[in-house]
Scaffold this active site. Structure first.
Site, mmCIF file in Angstrom:
data_model
loop_
_atom_site.group_PDB
_atom_site.id
_atom_site.type_symbol
_atom_site.label_atom_id
_atom_site.label_comp_id
_atom_site.label_asym_id
_atom_site.label_seq_id
_atom_site.Cartn_x
_atom_site.Cartn_y
_atom_site.Cartn_z
ATOM 1 N N ASP A 214 0.740 -1.267 0.021
ATOM 2 C CA ASP A 214 -0.015 -0.103 -0.119
ATOM 3 C C ASP A 214 0.921 1.195 -0.012
ATOM 4 O O ASP A 214 1.906 1.275 0.139
ATOM 5 C CB ASP A 214 -0.863 0.016 1.174
ATOM 6 C CG ASP A 214 -0.312 -0.473 2.587
ATOM 7 O OD1 ASP A 214 1.000 -0.473 2.876
ATOM 8 O OD2 ASP A 214 -0.853 -1.078 3.306
ATOM 9 N N ASP B 59 -8.134 -3.740 14.152
ATOM 10 C CA ASP B 59 -9.580 -4.013 13.796
ATOM 11 C C ASP B 59 -9.533 -4.984 12.604
ATOM 12 O O ASP B 59 -10.535 -5.378 11.954
ATOM 13 C CB ASP B 59 -10.386 -2.661 13.080
ATOM 14 C CG ASP B 59 -9.531 -2.215 12.028
ATOM 15 O OD1 ASP B 59 -8.655 -2.748 11.493
ATOM 16 O OD2 ASP B 59 -9.860 -1.151 11.542
ATOM 17 N N HIS C 171 -7.816 -5.315 9.909
ATOM 18 C CA HIS C 171 -7.379 -4.910 8.346
ATOM 19 C C HIS C 171 -5.905 -5.740 7.811
ATOM 20 O O HIS C 171 -5.032 -5.730 8.849
ATOM 21 C CB HIS C 171 -7.478 -3.595 7.883
ATOM 22 C CG HIS C 171 -6.504 -2.657 8.725
ATOM 23 N ND1 HIS C 171 -6.591 -1.907 9.787
ATOM 24 C CD2 HIS C 171 -5.291 -2.371 8.183
ATOM 25 C CE1 HIS C 171 -5.320 -1.266 9.924
ATOM 26 N NE2 HIS C 171 -4.564 -1.737 9.035
ATOM 27 N N GLU D 2 -9.902 -2.131 4.995
ATOM 28 C CA GLU D 2 -10.591 -1.801 6.064
ATOM 29 C C GLU D 2 -11.847 -2.830 6.326
ATOM 30 O O GLU D 2 -12.119 -3.350 5.373
ATOM 31 C CB GLU D 2 -10.836 -0.441 6.084
ATOM 32 C CG GLU D 2 -9.731 0.811 5.986
ATOM 33 C CD GLU D 2 -8.939 0.855 7.489
ATOM 34 O OE1 GLU D 2 -8.826 -0.143 8.288
ATOM 35 O OE2 GLU D 2 -8.597 1.933 7.536
#
Length: 266
Positions: free
Chosen positions: A72, A141, A143, A148
């Site tokens: 990313d 979370d 991801h 996400e």
């Protein structure tokens, strides 16, 4: 799925680095047949990069015939910015090993046409056939890369809006100010990751314990994108002791016994 239960972050980094080196050396890459390696950024892989550099300097591995694709990149952050993933990768890894510049692939978060950049990246990955080993981390979370919660499990390289939780987590790299963290990022998709021959996720710290539990003991759920790896034929979770705190005792015991021979000499 394999789970490698280790004691601390240093052991996670060392095990991951040794696994990458073993995979590269067993592959015996050449210029015509390079080893394709997917790489992450952030705090979690830092130990792995340190060990990879040390093993390279010791003559145990060469990256001359390795092609890399990063997961990313932030949108709108100049590549020379100290917190761009371009800068991170060169500072913490690329500048210390013998990988040719032309073998390094990074997303361009400043491309004039973002959609075209994402298509270009995806197509370049496909031009090599597949990524042989993708190393990654996981967010609190769940991801992976910047996929996400609620990301499509069939998604491809694209632009994503970062959650406030992710921006707060990454603010430690921006002087503690979440407002300085870009709101958008380019990321490989969940489907892109699942196409890799092998995926190795590094999980460290108690803050990642719920995500690890969801990945290993939970159901496949797009709200925990890490859970998609239950669908992968060769997924490995390399974790330290604090990150296993939400797993059942019998789960950890099972994998500790199963992997006993593979965690010696750390």
């Amino acid at each position: 799925m394999r789970l490698i239960p280790l004691r601390n972050t240093a052991e996670v980094g060392k095990w991951a680095a040794r696994h990458i080196v073993n995979r590269i050396n067993a592959f015996k890459p050449t210029a015509e047949r390079p080893f394709i390696l997917g790489l992450p950024t952030g705090g979690t892989p830092m130990e792995a990069y340190k060990y990879l550099i040390a093993m390279h300097k010791a003559g145990e591995v060469s990256f001359k015939h390795v092609v890399t694709f990063n997961m990313d990149e932030y949108v709108g952050l100049p590549k020379e910015h100290p917190e761009s993933y371009y800068t991170f990768m060169h500072t913490n890894f690329f500048d210390h090993v013998d990988i040719p510049a032309e073998n390094i692939n990074l997303l361009n978060g400043n491309a004039a046409d973002i959609d075209a950049e994402c298509r270009r990246y995806e197509e370049k990955i496909k031009s090599y056939g597949k990524i042989h080993l993708f190393m990654g981390g996981v967010g609190v979370d769940g991801h992976i890369a910047f996929n996400e919660p609620a990301s499509s499990l069939a998604s491809r390289t694209r632009i994503k809006t970062l959650t406030q939780e992710t921006r707060i987590a990454n603010s430690r790299f921006f002087g503690g100010d979440a407002n300085l963290v870009p709101k958008y990022a380019l990321t490989v998709g969940v489907g892109t990751l699942l196409d890799a021959e092998e995926v190795m996720i590094l999980v460290t710290g108690h803050g990642k314990a719920q995500a690890l539990q969801a990945a290993v003991e939970g159901s496949i759920n797009h709200m925990w994108t890490i859970s998609c790896l239950q669908l992968h034929a060769k997924a490995i979770m390399v974790c330290d002791e604090p990150s296993t705190m939400e797993l059942k005792v019998k789960t950890v015991k099972y994998f500790r016994e199963l992997e006993a021979e593979n965690v010696k000499d750390l």
